[in-house]
Write a protein that holds these residues in place. Structure first.
Motif, PDB file in Angstrom:
ATOM      1  N   GLY A  46      -4.301  -0.999  -2.565  1.00 41.78           N
ATOM      2  CA  GLY A  46      -3.250  -1.879  -2.323  1.00 41.78           C
ATOM      3  C   GLY A  46      -3.123  -3.084  -3.291  1.00 41.78           C
TER       4      GLY A  46
ATOM      5  N   VAL B   3       0.697  -1.348   0.099  1.00 46.45           N
ATOM      6  CA  VAL B   3       0.019  -0.175  -0.033  1.00 46.45           C
ATOM      7  C   VAL B   3       0.971   1.062  -0.173  1.00 46.45           C
TER       8      VAL B   3
ATOM      9  N   TYR C 142      -5.578   3.459   7.736  1.00 49.09           N
ATOM     10  CA  TYR C 142      -5.856   3.027   6.244  1.00 49.09           C
ATOM     11  C   TYR C 142      -7.452   3.097   6.242  1.00 49.09           C
TER      12      TYR C 142
END
Length: 571
Positions: free
Chosen positions: A273, A230, A268
């Motif tokens: 990702g 990510v 997040y």
């Protein structure tokens, strides 16, 4: 006394103690000649002495801080990291196909340790990237490798690892971060991670996070965990940076040490990702990164110990206090107890360094040959290298404060910083208690075969050394026999709680015996009456005997640990 990179110590260990010649004899590492290794160590030493060491105190006094969601790093760190990156030091062991040097892990371990001695806070940044590089090399898709590896190796981008959550520390299987398939080859990652070293900085173009998360319907525990890459900024196909990803730094932890290294709380929020490895293969992929990271953290402990030792030695050679019967210098270095402390520091640093480099050689031989015996040796030595290296770092740094006396707790002397900075290394990458449990459980699933193979080697070596050093050889041989008896007792225990109760002293005892063996090896390679022989004699005759009490503890079982109730503990 300014920091001096111990290049000669590494060269001696490589040439006479840990067997780097075996690594050089393989096709994979045949170019890692003595001349090349010496040149690498020498140049790295200059970087540590001239660039990194001056940043040690600066990072402590002017810590990283969070400003409008962006981490601002300590004074001089951006230039320091640039020097590390442009010198190629991040990609020392990385694949040359993507811009790495392809050097043995043994050499990388030595360089990383020197960097840790000079400035541990800053060294953490390239170490994080190195771990991510290795994980992507083994588990990343070709597309991920081609896009990310050159940038990580060059230092244009930096890497992190995101495991820990507020409710899931060492119990990684309890994590709750989620990943949802977007249907276009990407995933949406949501959750919070804590204790993320170098989770952000102001000198890299992009920060790439390896994040453990759970897909919908995944089984509970570690089997249901997947690994995702990510990035802070979403890269375009050509490697240029696109829009910011939906992730943020919530806050920085206020730590007892490592002030120059930002430890972030990361959030997040459906961040984009990419899957690394197969679904549910997150722990396998992460452990590729973590196993060598454990060796790296052991090296951090040893590096901090080296820095603390040099700092304390300089003080002891300058400080005049009291009188002694023996007066070489007229300073406190002449006092018997100060000599005891300095000798213990120096002897333990050598033992820990030799164990770590022996582990690195086993990793290199595994990578070069694929031999299962070398792989088993590397796996067995890893928890010992990590735990003993970091324990020695903490003990040596603490002893350094003692040598400084009252000035040791005065921050201006710099002695306390080594202790504050190194303390967390016994917790990083699995606490040292977890390392010892791993040693007596997973690493002894073979019934103790690898342990006994190492003990056989130590005994045979001690027998060969008896003619030249009978006292030292006998001491090492006897200690090894005691360790063998304890190993047999441990492997006979079917109740793992019985093993775990004594696992920490057992690991320490194993490290003590390995240290005696490696010191004896160094003495045999030294000239008669040389420095290495004198140091070996001190370690083997004064420190090695600790193994007896440790092994008594290791075989005491678990009953007395639980003899008192929780209420009695609290009374």
């Amino acid at each position: 006394m300014p920091y001096r990179a111990p290049v000669d110590d590494y060269r001696f260990l490589f040439d006479h103690v840990v067997g780097l010649d075996q690594v050089r004899a393989t096709e994979r590492f045949e170019e890692a000649s003595d001349d090349l290794t010496t040149a690498i160590l020498t140049e790295a030493g200059k970087l540590c002495e001239d660039v990194m060491a001056p940043l040690q105190k600066a990072g402590d006094l002017t810590p990283s801080y969070l400003e409008n969601g962006v981490v601002r790093t300590a004074d001089g760190y951006a230039d320091g990291f640039k020097a590390i990156a442009t010198g190629g030091w991040i990609g020392m062991s990385a694949d040359p196909e993507y811009g790495g040097m392809g050097l043995p892990m043994s050499v990388t371990t030595a360089v990383n340790e020197m960097m840790s001695s000079a400035c541990l806070s800053l060294q953490l940044a390239p170490l994080m990237s190195q771990g991510q590089i290795e994980a992507l090399e083994h588990h990343g898709s070709d597309a991920i490798k081609e896009l990310y590896l050159p940038k990580l190796i060059s230092g244009e981008w930096t890497g992190t690892m995101n495991l820990t959550e507020p409710q899931a520390g060492s119990d990684v299987g309890a994590l709750s971060s989620k990943a949802v398939d977007s249907g276009d080859g990407t995933y949406k990652i949501s959750g919070q991670k804590i204790y993320i070293s170098w989770g952000d900085n102001d000198f890299a173009e992009n920060i790439c996070h390896l994040v453990l998360a759970r897909l919908p319907g995944a089984p509970a525990g570690t089997k249901g965990i997947s690994l995702f890459l990510v990035p802070k900024y979403l890269p375009n196909a050509d490697g240029s940076l696109g829009k910011a990803n939906s992730l943020s730094v919530v806050s920085l932890e206020h730590k007892m040490g490592l002030h120059g290294s930002p430890t972030c709380v990361m959030q997040y929020d459906a961040a984009t990702g990419w899957l690394v490895g197969p679904e549910g293969g997150g722990m396998a992929a992460m452990f590729t990164m973590m196993n060598n990271a454990r060796l790296g953290v052991g090296g951090q402990g040893i590096g901090a110990a080296e820095g603390a030792y040099q700092h304390a030695l300089a003080y002891a050679m300058d400080r005049k206090q009291g009188r002694t019967a023996t007066s070489e210098t007229g300073t406190i270095v002449d006092h018997a107890d100060v000599r005891r402390m300095l000798m213990t520091m120096k002897a333990d640093i050598f033992a820990a360094r030799a164990i770590a480099l022996s582990c690195a050689v086993a990793i290199d031989m595994t990578n070069a040959t694929g031999d299962a015996d070398w792989q088993a040796r590397a796996a067995f030595l890893t928890p010992i290298a990590k735990a003993f290296g970091t324990d020695v770092g903490i003990e040596v740094a603490n002893t350094g404060i003692q040598i400084h006396g009252g000035m040791g707790v005065i921050e201006e002397t710099g002695a306390a910083q080594f202790s504050r900075d190194v303390r967390v290394t016994a917790i990083y990458e699995g606490t040292n208690g977890i390392q010892s449990m791993d040693l007596v459980a997973r690493k002894m699933m073979d019934g103790g075969e690898m342990a006994n193979r190492l003990l056989d080697e130590i005994e045979h070596h001690a027998e060969a050394a008896r003619e030249r050093f009978p006292n030292m050889a006998d001491a090492v041989w006897s200690a090894t026999e005691s360790l063998r008896e304890a190993t047999e007792w441990l492997t006979a225990q079917t109740d793992m709680q019985e093993r775990f109760a004594g696992s920490v002293p057992y690991l320490r005892a194993f490290a003590r015996v390995l240290g005696g063996h490696l010191h004896l090896t160094a003495a045999l390679a030294d000239t008669p009456g040389g420095t290495r022989e004198k140091l070996a004699r001190f370690y083997i005759l004064r420190l090695l005997p600790e193994h007896a009490g440790l092994l008594t503890h290791a075989m005491a079982g678990a009953a007395d640990l639980y003899a008192m109730s929780v209420e009695e503990l609290a009374s």
